[in-house]
Design a protein around this motif. Structure first.
Motif, mmCIF file in Angstrom:
data_model
loop_
_atom_site.group_PDB
_atom_site.id
_atom_site.type_symbol
_atom_site.label_atom_id
_atom_site.label_comp_id
_atom_site.label_asym_id
_atom_site.label_seq_id
_atom_site.Cartn_x
_atom_site.Cartn_y
_atom_site.Cartn_z
ATOM 1 N N TYR A 135 12.759 10.272 12.746
ATOM 2 C CA TYR A 135 12.636 11.656 12.421
ATOM 3 C C TYR A 135 12.480 12.400 14.127
ATOM 4 O O TYR A 135 12.211 13.883 13.778
ATOM 5 C CB TYR A 135 10.942 11.858 11.811
ATOM 6 C CG TYR A 135 10.994 11.855 10.437
ATOM 7 C CD1 TYR A 135 11.736 11.281 9.810
ATOM 8 C CD2 TYR A 135 9.883 10.866 10.161
ATOM 9 C CE1 TYR A 135 11.534 11.167 8.117
ATOM 10 C CE2 TYR A 135 9.220 10.554 8.860
ATOM 11 C CZ TYR A 135 10.645 10.613 8.209
ATOM 12 O OH TYR A 135 10.414 10.196 6.451
ATOM 13 N N ASP A 177 4.642 8.918 9.525
ATOM 14 C CA ASP A 177 6.189 8.787 8.654
ATOM 15 C C ASP A 177 5.129 8.861 7.686
ATOM 16 O O ASP A 177 6.626 8.946 6.174
ATOM 17 C CB ASP A 177 5.232 6.622 8.242
ATOM 18 C CG ASP A 177 3.533 6.372 8.817
ATOM 19 O OD1 ASP A 177 2.618 7.972 8.806
ATOM 20 O OD2 ASP A 177 3.263 5.647 8.273
ATOM 21 N N TYR A 178 4.081 9.930 7.090
ATOM 22 C CA TYR A 178 4.833 10.403 5.902
ATOM 23 C C TYR A 178 5.369 11.899 6.433
ATOM 24 O O TYR A 178 5.135 12.624 4.862
ATOM 25 C CB TYR A 178 3.182 10.298 5.660
ATOM 26 C CG TYR A 178 2.431 8.967 4.743
ATOM 27 C CD1 TYR A 178 2.399 9.297 3.118
ATOM 28 C CD2 TYR A 178 2.308 8.195 5.435
ATOM 29 C CE1 TYR A 178 1.881 7.923 2.872
ATOM 30 C CE2 TYR A 178 1.805 6.992 5.336
ATOM 31 C CZ TYR A 178 1.561 6.354 3.505
ATOM 32 O OH TYR A 178 0.880 5.600 3.233
ATOM 33 N N ILE A 206 6.688 5.335 1.552
ATOM 34 C CA ILE A 206 7.777 6.008 2.756
ATOM 35 C C ILE A 206 8.936 5.800 2.652
ATOM 36 O O ILE A 206 9.413 6.618 2.826
ATOM 37 C CB ILE A 206 6.579 6.068 3.584
ATOM 38 C CG1 ILE A 206 6.723 4.633 4.294
ATOM 39 C CG2 ILE A 206 4.863 6.636 2.995
ATOM 40 C CD1 ILE A 206 5.829 4.348 5.259
ATOM 41 N N TYR A 207 9.285 4.633 2.617
ATOM 42 C CA TYR A 207 10.888 4.200 3.094
ATOM 43 C C TYR A 207 12.207 4.315 1.391
ATOM 44 O O TYR A 207 12.532 4.222 2.104
ATOM 45 C CB TYR A 207 10.762 2.670 2.577
ATOM 46 C CG TYR A 207 10.013 2.159 3.781
ATOM 47 C CD1 TYR A 207 10.053 2.692 5.675
ATOM 48 C CD2 TYR A 207 9.055 1.079 3.317
ATOM 49 C CE1 TYR A 207 9.345 2.278 6.316
ATOM 50 C CE2 TYR A 207 8.312 0.945 4.608
ATOM 51 C CZ TYR A 207 7.918 1.341 5.813
ATOM 52 O OH TYR A 207 7.046 0.561 6.303
ATOM 53 N N PRO A 240 12.889 -3.291 4.510
ATOM 54 C CA PRO A 240 13.028 -1.521 4.487
ATOM 55 C C PRO A 240 13.431 -0.878 5.078
ATOM 56 O O PRO A 240 14.929 -0.233 5.471
ATOM 57 C CB PRO A 240 11.718 -1.030 4.359
ATOM 58 C CG PRO A 240 10.621 -1.780 5.394
ATOM 59 C CD PRO A 240 11.390 -3.555 4.625
ATOM 60 N N MET A 295 11.799 4.471 11.405
ATOM 61 C CA MET A 295 12.163 5.200 10.597
ATOM 62 C C MET A 295 10.947 7.438 11.143
ATOM 63 O O MET A 295 11.835 8.433 11.162
ATOM 64 C CB MET A 295 11.169 6.099 8.949
ATOM 65 C CG MET A 295 11.158 6.476 8.464
ATOM 66 S SD MET A 295 10.906 5.870 7.120
ATOM 67 C CE MET A 295 9.033 6.427 6.873
ATOM 68 N N ARG A 354 8.539 1.151 9.765
ATOM 69 C CA ARG A 354 7.830 2.607 10.020
ATOM 70 C C ARG A 354 8.315 3.527 11.131
ATOM 71 O O ARG A 354 8.311 4.068 11.081
ATOM 72 C CB ARG A 354 6.611 2.359 9.558
ATOM 73 C CG ARG A 354 5.498 3.138 9.986
ATOM 74 C CD ARG A 354 3.635 2.624 9.608
ATOM 75 N NE ARG A 354 3.621 1.322 8.214
ATOM 76 C CZ ARG A 354 3.525 2.038 6.976
ATOM 77 N NH1 ARG A 354 3.392 3.091 6.642
ATOM 78 N NH2 ARG A 354 3.181 1.536 5.241
ATOM 79 N N LYS A 371 1.037 -1.285 0.190
ATOM 80 C CA LYS A 371 0.167 -0.023 0.381
ATOM 81 C C LYS A 371 0.399 1.481 -0.398
ATOM 82 O O LYS A 371 0.588 2.285 -0.674
ATOM 83 C CB LYS A 371 -1.079 0.337 0.958
ATOM 84 C CG LYS A 371 -0.648 0.533 2.775
ATOM 85 C CD LYS A 371 -1.942 0.566 3.935
ATOM 86 C CE LYS A 371 -1.015 1.181 4.970
ATOM 87 N NZ LYS A 371 0.016 0.664 5.046
ATOM 88 N N LEU A 415 -1.783 5.947 8.871
ATOM 89 C CA LEU A 415 -3.073 5.267 8.677
ATOM 90 C C LEU A 415 -2.482 4.474 10.059
ATOM 91 O O LEU A 415 -2.160 4.235 10.439
ATOM 92 C CB LEU A 415 -3.066 4.899 7.468
ATOM 93 C CG LEU A 415 -3.101 6.006 6.548
ATOM 94 C CD1 LEU A 415 -3.046 4.619 4.876
ATOM 95 C CD2 LEU A 415 -4.475 6.507 5.803
#
Lengths: 300, 520
Positions: free
Chosen positions: B262, B445-446, A29-30, A230, B258, B255, A25, B418
């Motif tokens: 950040y 994550d975005y 993002i990675y 990732p 990451m 995720r 999906k 999400l």
């Protein structure tokens, strides 16, 4: 037709099971350079149709935000690969990865099928690229012919698992068993002016081993690596992206060579290193790679 | 009436509760009041013993009767046996109309639903509720209003006399026969007893319940005998496996890593990241990973933390172990390493009041530089929801979220964009639990959104290479992927209130309604 994206940046090509919505999906993002949506080994024999369904809708619906979408089809010795190609083409993938390629004919068969699908679905012809996975001793020996088999082919990739089985050895983590194949493939790819990608490193508990592996293939001249998680991306990108120091040196080399050329000087020194025209292409490549990696802030 | 976070608070609710709508974080700054005090039964006769045979006897001695308010703490988390044990006996005695005033309730207390249904329990006041109690409240089964209040807010409510606890039950890992309680040394160690300190100070009757009776004096006592009326020894006060588990293995989920990265990068680029900074973080994978990566940068730059606060886990205790922090101020221990670290002389127990009460003369949260939090939902006004799920069911707890967010100079919320198919960044949160004025940064994550109120932080990040976006952009990305969800359908009946830490009404929680498709 010259397809400009053939030479795009592909430091990381991340495998994802095409049947897993949670995985496919939003892998962008990675920030991998490419994703490989897998219909082959990751998908159980009785789930091939479901995986194609998921793949088609993912390609149609998801904005992968510039990340290249490669589809790994099933082997040409299976009853699935033609339908895999139709589905991938109809969905609008960027490229097809052919597994277990052993000769140029394998590439030709896929090429024909892609063309047929492009026509059937009214897609522009020739836009979908091909990469060939080399997974056997025969494939390694035929590497140059495979590299030159099609205009659509942008690169070849070593697939270490099957290759080492064929060689009657195993993946050791040292790279010794892959030495010959790696060397042969990179030489063939460079001779044919296509890209070359290294095999996956599956031990996710050994990130240091992974780093060593990536450093090795980087020095060997590979363009990138297939990856399975990732977490591996930052390590590969770090190694494959020119450092600030490299970029500054490359800029100096390019500028000095251009300047000195006009002055009729062929050999000179930059930061104490002897430089001549032979360094020009390498320095240019560093800058191009820095640009493609998004780290170049200069004006060359 | 519309409150300061734009929520409609029905007049009727304000009338019933006697509360004001939320008017902003500092509305009560400087407010003066007289603290409430408990009634005390003196013990002068040296022959007396505080040991009581069982829960039934102690309830009788405390004069249990219909309509009383009982206090409990949640240091035993999902391993707690005390609440159910007491309530079962009360139920057997036929007592009705009990108000439970707990620092929190969780899945360990699913059994209470039976007592809610039969009228034994008619009111619940808690930081939040998880599991079946949450569903029961959302379905309108609780006769009275559920009140969700933060850890600091609970202390405030008790100290001001808004809530009078008739009997407080303090599960104590060790206790002597005269009521000296400690959070360690038994078979159900929880490290600290911070949340129950206010109960011990303000409840009319205080009962220590232990499964490890030790010789007098159980010193240094975390709760002193001078505040305890009775001691009851039972077989088990909790399930040690669920009270404090082994430290969570650092996450390998990219995720979360990451988002942690950040977060760390954001923290180290703020002006607050300098020698002597202070820090609090949660127990989520990303928060823990962020603490680990932060400690590496602290080492590289030779920066020490002055104090860490929590809700503590192993990575925070490692900072103490590695001499990277001067002191840990502890209100709760989430893993065995944190429980064991309590013996370190620079690991200090603090009460929930010291930690977060907005109505004392200054709490620790006011001295925080950074707090790293999570959220179920964040809206485009930076309001956070940590209590009500996106399905409208009460499913979480405020904990110290609103307290630390209000106090810290830089409040960072980490939330994946999400949650499954539900956007965590949305136009309007289902329920506001922490006001947007307290939230400075949202990390997903975005991308990362900085609250426009914090121009200083926006300026500090000018040359920082992080994926900054506006909160609206983040919401739009979320909606572009999963669509904008239809709003949850609620009944008109209000089943609970979200209390601001100052006692005002932040929001109301309504009874859930069975979803009906809009039929077009």
């Amino acid at each position: 037709m010259i397809n400009l994206v053939k030479k795009r940046l592909r430091r990381t090509m991340m495998f994802l099971n095409a049947q897993k919505p949670g995985l496919i999906k939003d892998p962008y993002i990675y920030r991998p350079d490419s994703i490989i949506l897998d219909l082959e080994d990751a998908v159980a024999e009785n789930q091939k149709d479901a995986a194609r369904f998921s793949l088609y809708h993912a390609l149609k619906e998801i904005d992968y935000r510039g990340c290249e979408r490669v589809v790994r089809i099933n082997g040409l010795d299976t009853p699935y690969w033609q339908e895999d190609i139709r589905c991938a083409v109809a969905g609008g993938c960027d490229a097809i990865r052919i597994p277990k390629v052993e000769c140029p004919k394998d590439v030709h068969r896929v090429e024909e099928e892609i063309l047929k699908a492009e026509k059937d679905f009214g897609m522009p012809e020739g836009m979908i690229l091909i990469m060939a996975a080399i997974e056997s001793a025969r494939g390694v020996m035929k590497a140059l012919d495979i590299c030159e088999a099609s205009d659509r082919l942008f690169g070849i990739a070593l697939s270490g698992g099957d290759y080492t089985k064929d060689l009657q050895t195993r993946i050791t983590g040292t790279g010794i068993e892959l030495m010959g194949a790696r060397q042969n493939l990179i030489i063939a790819a460079r001779a044919a002016k296509v890209q070359c990608f290294d095999t996956v490193y599956t031990n996710l508990d050994d990130m240091e081993g992974f780093q060593r592996d990536v450093e090795t293939i980087h020095l060997m001249g590979f363009d990138g690596k297939s990856i399975v998680n990732p977490r591996q991306i930052p390590i590969v990108h770090d190694i494959f992206t020119p450092s600030g120091k490299d970029i500054i040196f490359a800029e100096k080399v390019v500028r000095e060579i251009e300047e000195k050329k006009e002055m009729g000087i062929g050999v000179f020194t930059v930061d104490g290193k002897m430089i001549d025209i032979a360094f020009y292409d390498g320095a240019r490549r560093t800058i191009e790679l820095a640009k493609a990696s998004g780290v170049y802030k200069g004006d060359l | 009436m519309i409150n300061a976070v734009g929520r409609e608070i029905p007049e009727e609710i304000l009338k019933i509760t006697g509360k004001e709508p939320f008017k902003g974080n500092h509305y009560f700054d400087g407010y003066e009041y007289k603290k409430d005090g408990p009634s005390t039964r003196c013990v002068i006769n040296s022959e007396g013993s505080k040991l009581v045979e069982n829960i039934h006897e102690v309830l009788v001695k405390c004069g249990i009767q219909d309509g009383m308010t009982l206090g409990f703490h949640h240091h035993f988390r999902d391993g707690d046996y005390v609440v159910n044990m007491v309530m079962e006996e009360i139920h057997n005695m036929g007592i009705k109309d009990i108000t439970i005033c707990a620092s929190s309730l969780g899945k360990a207390h699913d059994k209470l639903v039976e007592f809610i249904e039969d009228g034994t329990i008619t009111n619940i006041q808690s930081s939040g509720v998880r599991g079946k109690i949450g569903r029961a409240i959302s379905e309108g089964k609780l006769k009275g209003l559920a009140v969700m209040r933060s850890h600091g807010g609970r202390v405030r409510a008790i100290e001001t006399g808004e809530v009078r606890i008739d009997i407080a039950f303090i599960g104590s890992p060790t206790c002597d026969d005269y009521g000296n309680c400690r959070g360690i040394g038994g078979k159900s160690d929880c490290g600290v007893l911070s949340y129950s300190m206010v109960d011990a100070d303000y409840a009319d009757k205080v009962v220590a319940i232990t499964d490890c009776l030790v010789p007098f004096p159980n010193f240094p006592a975390h709760i002193s005998m001078t505040k305890v009326d009775y001691v009851v020894v039972v077989d088990e006060i909790g399930n040690p496996d669920k009270i404090a588990t082994g430290a969570a293995k650092p996450t390998t989920d990219m995720r979360k890593l990451m988002m942690a990265d950040y977060c760390t990068q954001f923290v180290v680029n703020t002006p607050y990241f300098k020698d002597g900074f202070s820090y609090q973080t949660g127990v989520g994978g990303a928060s823990i990973a962020s603490t680990i990566s932060l400690s590496k940068i602290m080492k590289e730059r030779n920066i020490r933390m002055k104090f860490g606060v929590g809700g503590l886990t192993k990575p925070m205790c490692d900072l103490l172990e590695n001499n990277q922090v001067d002191a840990l101020l502890d209100t709760q221990d989430f893993d065995l390493n944190a429980v064991e670290s309590v013996i370190n002389p620079r690991h200090f127990r603090i009460s929930a009041g010291e930690y977060a009460d907005p109505f004392n003369k200054g709490a620790v949260v006011n001295k925080l530089d950074f707090v790293i939090l999570a959220a179920l939902e964040v809206d485009v006004n930076f309001n956070c929801n940590v209590v009500v799920g996106s399905d409208g069911i009460i499913t979480g707890a405020q904990g110290g979220h609103p307290d630390t967010a209000a106090g810290a100079k830089c409040t960072i919320v980490i939330a994946p964009l999400l949650q499954g198919r539900i956007p965590a960044i949305c136009t309007d949160v289902t329920t506001v639990t922490t006001p947007g004025e307290s939230i400075d940064v949202v990390i997903t994550d975005y991308g990362i959104a900085v609250n426009p109120r914090r121009q200083d932080l926006i300026d500090a990040m000018k040359n920082v290479d992080l994926p900054f976006k506006t909160i609206e952009e983040l919401r739009d990305i979320a909606y572009s992927i999963v669509g904008e969800p239809e709003r949850v359908q609620f009944d008109d009946k209000v089943v609970g209130i979200i209390e601001g830490r100052d006692g005002t009404v932040m929001d109301v929680v309504r009874k859930i309604k069975k979803f009906e498709f809009s039929g077009e």
